[in-house]
Design a protein around this motif. Structure first.
Motif, PDB file in Angstrom:
ATOM      1  N   GLY A 133      49.203  -5.335  13.955  1.00 42.90           N
ATOM      2  CA  GLY A 133      47.909  -4.939  14.495  1.00 42.90           C
ATOM      3  C   GLY A 133      47.064  -6.088  15.004  1.00 42.90           C
ATOM      4  O   GLY A 133      47.504  -7.231  15.105  1.00 42.90           O
ATOM      5  N   THR A 134      45.815  -5.727  15.321  1.00 41.34           N
ATOM      6  CA  THR A 134      44.867  -6.692  15.872  1.00 41.34           C
ATOM      7  C   THR A 134      44.366  -7.621  14.773  1.00 41.34           C
ATOM      8  O   THR A 134      44.715  -7.457  13.609  1.00 41.34           O
ATOM      9  CB  THR A 134      43.638  -5.953  16.409  1.00 41.34           C
ATOM     10  N   ALA A 135      43.532  -8.559  15.177  1.00 45.76           N
ATOM     11  CA  ALA A 135      42.808  -9.359  14.189  1.00 45.76           C
ATOM     12  C   ALA A 135      42.005  -8.401  13.310  1.00 45.76           C
ATOM     13  O   ALA A 135      41.497  -7.394  13.790  1.00 45.76           O
ATOM     14  CB  ALA A 135      41.895 -10.343  14.889  1.00 45.76           C
ATOM     15  N   GLN A 136      41.912  -8.708  12.032  1.00 45.78           N
ATOM     16  CA  GLN A 136      41.220  -7.784  11.114  1.00 45.78           C
ATOM     17  C   GLN A 136      40.251  -8.494  10.197  1.00 45.78           C
ATOM     18  O   GLN A 136      39.920  -8.007   9.123  1.00 45.78           O
ATOM     19  CB  GLN A 136      42.264  -7.041  10.257  1.00 45.78           C
ATOM     20  N   ALA A 137      39.802  -9.678  10.602  1.00 46.56           N
ATOM     21  CA  ALA A 137      38.960 -10.459   9.700  1.00 46.56           C
ATOM     22  C   ALA A 137      37.488 -10.429  10.112  1.00 46.56           C
ATOM     23  O   ALA A 137      36.712 -11.263   9.677  1.00 46.56           O
ATOM     24  CB  ALA A 137      39.473 -11.894   9.627  1.00 46.56           C
TER      25      ALA A 137
ATOM     26  N   SER B  60      46.671  -6.874  21.530  1.00 43.05           N
ATOM     27  CA  SER B  60      47.045  -7.057  20.126  1.00 43.05           C
ATOM     28  C   SER B  60      47.116  -5.722  19.382  1.00 43.05           C
ATOM     29  O   SER B  60      47.661  -5.660  18.283  1.00 43.05           O
ATOM     30  CB  SER B  60      46.082  -8.017  19.429  1.00 43.05           C
ATOM     31  N   PHE B  61      46.613  -4.647  19.996  1.00 46.44           N
ATOM     32  CA  PHE B  61      46.776  -3.321  19.388  1.00 46.44           C
ATOM     33  C   PHE B  61      48.257  -2.947  19.293  1.00 46.44           C
ATOM     34  O   PHE B  61      48.642  -2.088  18.510  1.00 46.44           O
ATOM     35  CB  PHE B  61      46.050  -2.259  20.221  1.00 46.44           C
ATOM     36  N   LEU B  62      49.081  -3.584  20.137  1.00 46.64           N
ATOM     37  CA  LEU B  62      50.493  -3.216  20.169  1.00 46.64           C
ATOM     38  C   LEU B  62      51.340  -3.963  19.135  1.00 46.64           C
ATOM     39  O   LEU B  62      52.495  -3.622  18.927  1.00 46.64           O
ATOM     40  CB  LEU B  62      51.061  -3.481  21.572  1.00 46.64           C
TER      41      LEU B  62
ATOM     42  N   PRO C 133      50.264 -10.569   7.165  1.00 45.34           N
ATOM     43  CA  PRO C 133      50.812 -10.557   8.524  1.00 45.34           C
ATOM     44  C   PRO C 133      49.762 -10.436   9.645  1.00 45.34           C
ATOM     45  O   PRO C 133      50.111 -10.627  10.804  1.00 45.34           O
ATOM     46  CB  PRO C 133      51.688  -9.312   8.505  1.00 45.34           C
ATOM     47  N   HIS C 134      48.474 -10.125   9.315  1.00 46.61           N
ATOM     48  CA  HIS C 134      47.582  -9.857  10.439  1.00 46.61           C
ATOM     49  C   HIS C 134      47.148 -11.132  11.156  1.00 46.61           C
ATOM     50  O   HIS C 134      46.377 -11.073  12.099  1.00 46.61           O
ATOM     51  CB  HIS C 134      46.381  -9.011   9.994  1.00 46.61           C
ATOM     52  N   ASN C 135      47.645 -12.293  10.719  1.00 52.17           N
ATOM     53  CA  ASN C 135      47.279 -13.510  11.441  1.00 52.17           C
ATOM     54  C   ASN C 135      47.946 -13.596  12.818  1.00 52.17           C
ATOM     55  O   ASN C 135      47.569 -14.420  13.632  1.00 52.17           O
ATOM     56  CB  ASN C 135      47.561 -14.760  10.602  1.00 52.17           C
ATOM     57  N   GLN C 136      48.936 -12.708  13.085  1.00 47.85           N
ATOM     58  CA  GLN C 136      49.478 -12.668  14.456  1.00 47.85           C
ATOM     59  C   GLN C 136      48.425 -12.141  15.425  1.00 47.85           C
ATOM     60  O   GLN C 136      48.210 -12.690  16.504  1.00 47.85           O
ATOM     61  CB  GLN C 136      50.719 -11.781  14.498  1.00 47.85           C
ATOM     62  N   GLY C 137      47.755 -11.075  15.005  1.00 46.01           N
ATOM     63  CA  GLY C 137      46.644 -10.568  15.811  1.00 46.01           C
ATOM     64  C   GLY C 137      45.552 -11.611  15.924  1.00 46.01           C
ATOM     65  O   GLY C 137      44.888 -11.732  16.955  1.00 46.01           O
ATOM     66  N   GLU C 138      45.396 -12.361  14.859  1.00 42.11           N
ATOM     67  CA  GLU C 138      44.374 -13.415  14.838  1.00 42.11           C
ATOM     68  C   GLU C 138      44.677 -14.484  15.900  1.00 42.11           C
ATOM     69  O   GLU C 138      43.772 -14.975  16.571  1.00 42.11           O
ATOM     70  CB  GLU C 138      44.368 -14.041  13.438  1.00 42.11           C
TER      71      GLU C 138
END
Lengths: 556, 300
Positions: free
Chosen positions: A145-149, A139-141, A162-167
């Motif tokens: 970005g990665t999950a951020q929660a 998910s770093f790619l 948008p960070h829910n993709q990493g999630e």
């Protein structure tokens, strides 16, 4: 795969030298779908150690950022990704699966079994870990970005685009690792219940086996709550459901309950096996039986039971009604009782013993003392009024790291050094082990102690920049963390070097009790030539008549 | 003779760690931020108490371990056994019963302090059967504390704003000293948390729910309000100044603020979002856009 004739275990001590050369597991096997619990155990331990290094690297970047009040090393989304992945990796890809690996290696040996109950399931469970971990790292790619929660992933932040993709990747990865854990749980419980050697009654099992039984029961009982919660979270992100969206009538607090219903017991899944490790090592190097064995065994079960009814203490500052805050304060305080039993039992074991301060013992003593500190701050945190001040501050982060690093990771190092001769058939270098211990002990305290005063002064966790008044202690913690990072280097050099060319180890270099020491080092494929019959209580360090080959203590 | 000496040594050891524990308990007050509210005193008392008990337990057990490390070393290579003791029912019962009594006592002490904190908005602890009925926090306030000022606190990604009686709004929180204030906490997007370290009490804020936090500031001064529940990308920037001032100064400020036309307040998160500065590692990950800056009468 194996066809070597082996002598009975009684004679294994003497025949160690000439036997294990014919028998060694080839390095290729460690990269294969092996169903040997010992190979799987090593696969787990080495894989998770790599994740430990990755998680540690993330932590050092975090500490690099926090050495100054201003944001200057990473940007904010990346900082949030770093602490989210640091926590996730350390818990779900280092400590929990490392313990599974250690238990995989040891439990069948300790109870006198030839393998785990379901060897193929065992291998499948392991082979879910590397893809799960790589998926998480991938998910770093992503562009967002990665999950951020945070590793809690509380909604609504975790649902936000948008960070829910990493999630989504974070959730899928955790579900995969979770299923692997549930498979492991089924396997361990079945093995411990049904595969014990003749005479190995429940109250003859080493405490390590008790602790694995307790922690794996917790996995089976509590993990489904998290898995369910994560799937609802996933549906909220991908399928437009509204389980946790307050704006659509969902309830984000429900997620907190589901999350902590597993993730508090998860702390015990992590720490109970380490209490088991301490309970093996302290008697062996004190040359005393474990004091109060039966009450320690029962305290292990009691801890598992109590840990299922304390989860809401993580939510004292959430919208938790007063009665619930108080109820969970009482249950959380009670944790101190079985924990105290263990701490007192270890102390009484060491008391007036004949101590050998070799590396495993140093790590075990250091871990036990650090756990005492963590337990005391834990009782403080159970106090609702005090918790309302320090909740979500660095005081909690400090307390938690005294558990997961100063206790658990120290305990893991203790275990590695203690069973290294058994697993590899070679000895590590004692001097380097001691250097590793002191660097770790000093580094860990320098890193994690300052977090307590910071938290008392109100520095909140997860901040990427902070007010200048907090800088002094942060500088100490950051420098400590760099030392702590460096402290793994002598360990890696020692372990890798000794595994390749260390001197051959005795079958029982520590003159320890326990079935795993009665077989050769490393043990043969079937563990024992003949399944041993157990006639003694565990920790039988009170046989005064016997003099065990004193010349065998070459490591000191 | 030896026995007497041992008992004396033990007594001296206990006396010393008792003294140290007492000292730590006194020091504990100075490890906390200034006491900004009536509630802070009670929290600090319980912390001091826990710190001294904790010190006693820590030093007691560590002392025994260190003593053993120093005096009970086996000679190199001598793996003969130590004492054969496997346990002692008496000792084990003692170390089960004593901690149980201790933690129960601590719990009751904490319960009484929690009752005195008397946190409004969340249902108080009622020690009989109707515990659950008012679990919804909302506006329950069957409370004895007389409340002076009522102030609305709004949190959004990533800014605070406050609304005073008379519909006056600001980005700083002004509070009159020595008077209970009732803060109605509103989160507008995600979870946030209301936390001023000097006030001690902390309360999460949940979108769609109004939670009332009542406290009595007792010390004039300037403080910082922090968001205490992780709220996303610019979480660390979500701070606001808090001024506790005399009733007179408070009223003056309120009148002055009321006279100003509402304007757009400056917002650090928006500034950072629009003009990102270079760091050593730049992820350039797309991120959540900050909420519109607040429009308030008074902003710093």
């Amino acid at each position: 795969m194996t066809n070597n004739p082996r002598e009975g275990i009684a004679g294994a001590d003497e025949s160690a030298e000439n036997s294990h050369s014919t028998q060694q597991t080839t390095w290729r096997e460690y990269f294969s779908f092996s169903t040997d619990h010992k190979v799987i155990g090593v696969q787990y331990m080495v894989t998770t150690f790599i994740f430990f290094l990755i998680g540690g690297l993330l932590a050092m970047i975090i500490r690099g950022e926090l050495i100054t009040p201003k944001l200057d090393v990473v940007d904010r989304p990346l900082y949030n990704g770093l602490f989210t992945l640091h926590g996730t990796i350390m818990i779900f890809l280092w400590i929990i699966p490392f313990n599974v690996g250690l238990a995989n290696y040891l439990v069948p040996l300790m109870i006198g079994a030839r393998d785990m109950a379901f060897p193929r399931l065992n291998a499948i469970a392991f082979w879910m870990i590397p893809p799960g971990g790589l998926l998480l790292l991938s998910s770093f790619l992503l562009k967002s970005g990665t999950a951020q929660a945070g590793w809690w992933s509380y909604p609504p932040v975790s649902l936000q685009s948008p960070h829910n993709q990493g999630e989504v990747i974070w959730i899928l990865s955790l579900v995969i690792i979770g299923i692997s854990s549930i498979m492991g749980g089924v396997n361990f419980i079945t093995t411990i219940f049904w595969m014990r050697a003749p005479g190995m009654t429940f109250f003859r099992m080493p405490i390590f086996v008790w602790s694995i039984l307790s922690s794996q029961l917790l996995q089976l009982f509590c993990l489904p709550a998290l898995t369910g919660g994560l799937i609802l979270l996933l549906l909220d992100i991908t399928a437009g459901t509204n389980f946790f969206k307050p704006s659509e009538g969902g309830n984000p607090i429900l997620y907190q309950h589901l999350f902590w219903f597993y993730s508090h017991p998860a702390v015990y899944v992590m720490v109970l096996p380490i209490f088991g490790v301490f309970s093996e090592i302290l008697p062996a190097f004190s040359r005393n039986p474990l004091f109060g064995y039966r009450s320690v065994a029962l305290a292990t079960i009691a801890l598992a039971v109590i840990s299922t009814v304390v989860w809401a203490h993580h939510m004292f500052a959430s919208v938790t009604p007063g009665w619930m805050r108080i109820l969970f304060m009482f249950t959380s305080m009670l944790v101190a009782v079985p924990t105290g039993i263990k701490e007192f039992a270890w102390t009484a074991t060491v008391w007036r013993g004949r101590l050998h301060l070799l590396t495993p013992m140093l790590f075990a003593l250091g871990g036990a003392v650090m756990f005492l500190f963590a337990g005391i701050t834990g009782v403080m945190l159970a106090s609702t009024p005090f918790d309302l001040h320090v909740n979500n501050t660095y005081f909690v982060v400090g307390h938690f790291h005294y558990v997961v690093y100063n206790t658990i990771t120290m305990g893991i190092f203790a275990a590695i050094y203690f069973w290294f001769p058994k697993i590899t058939g070679r000895m590590y270098v004692e001097g380097w082990g001691k250097i590793h211990f002191w660097l770790t002990f000093i580094g860990a305290n320098l890193t994690f102690f300052p977090m307590h005063p910071l938290g008392l002064h109100g520095m909140l966790r997860r901040v990427s920049s902070y007010d200048p008044e907090y800088q002094w202690w942060n500088v100490i913690a950051s420098l400590g963390s760099f030392l702590l990072g460096m402290s793994t280097l002598p360990f890696i050099a020692n372990i890798v070097g000794s595994w390749l060319r260390g001197p051959k180890a005795e079958n029982n270099p520590w003159h320890a009790t326990g079935l795993e020491w009665q077989t050769s080092s490393p043990p043969p494929k079937e563990n024992f030539e003949e399944i041993p019959v157990v006639t003694e209580p565990p920790y039988h360090y009170n046989d005064f008549g016997e003099t065990e080959q004193p010349e065998a203590a070459g490591q000191e | 003779m030896r026995k007497i000496l041992n008992s004396l040594l033990l007594a001296a050891f206990i006396a010393v760690i008792l003294l140290i524990s007492r000292w730590v308990g006194q020091q504990a007050y100075s490890w906390m931020p200034a006491q900004g509210t009536a509630e802070a005193k009670q929290v600090d008392e319980i912390f001091s108490f826990l710190a001294s008990i904790g010190t006693f337990v820590f030093l007691g057990i560590t002392g025994v371990i260190v003593y053993s490390i120093i005096t009970c070393r086996a000679p190199k290579g001598d793996w003969s056994h130590g004492h054969p003791a496997r346990g002692s029912v008496k000792v084990e019962i003692l170390w089960i019963v004593l901690p149980t009594i201790l933690v129960l006592w601590l719990s009751f002490k904490n319960l009484s302090i929690y009752q005195q904190l008397n946190i409004q908005g969340l249902p108080p602890v009622v020690m009989h059967m109707h515990m659950v009925e008012s679990a919804d926090a909302a506006t329950v306030s069957n409370d004895s504390k007389p409340v002076g000022e009522g102030i609305d606190v709004f949190a959004k990604q990533w800014a605070w704003s406050f609304r005073y009686p008379g519909n006056v709004t600001s980005t700083e929180l002004h509070l009159p000293v020595n008077q209970p204030v009732s803060l109605a906490l509103h989160a507008q997007d995600v979870l946030h948390g209301f936390y001023v370290p000097e006030f001690r009490l902390k309360q999460d804020m949940v979108p769609g729910r109004t939670i009332t936090l009542t406290l009595t500031p007792e010390r004039v001064g300037q403080y910082r309000l922090h968001d205490s529940q992780f709220s996303g990308t610019y979480f660390a920037l979500m701070e606001a100044n808090v001024y506790v001032e005399s009733r007179q100064a408070y009223s003056q400020w309120l009148a002055q603020a009321a006279s100003r036309e509402p304007t757009i307040a400056s917002n650090q998160a928006v500034t950072e979002y629009t003009q990102a500065t270079k760091k050593i590692f730049n992820s350039r990950w797309q991120t959540v856009q900050p909420a519109e800056p607040s429009v308030v009468n008074y902003s710093s």
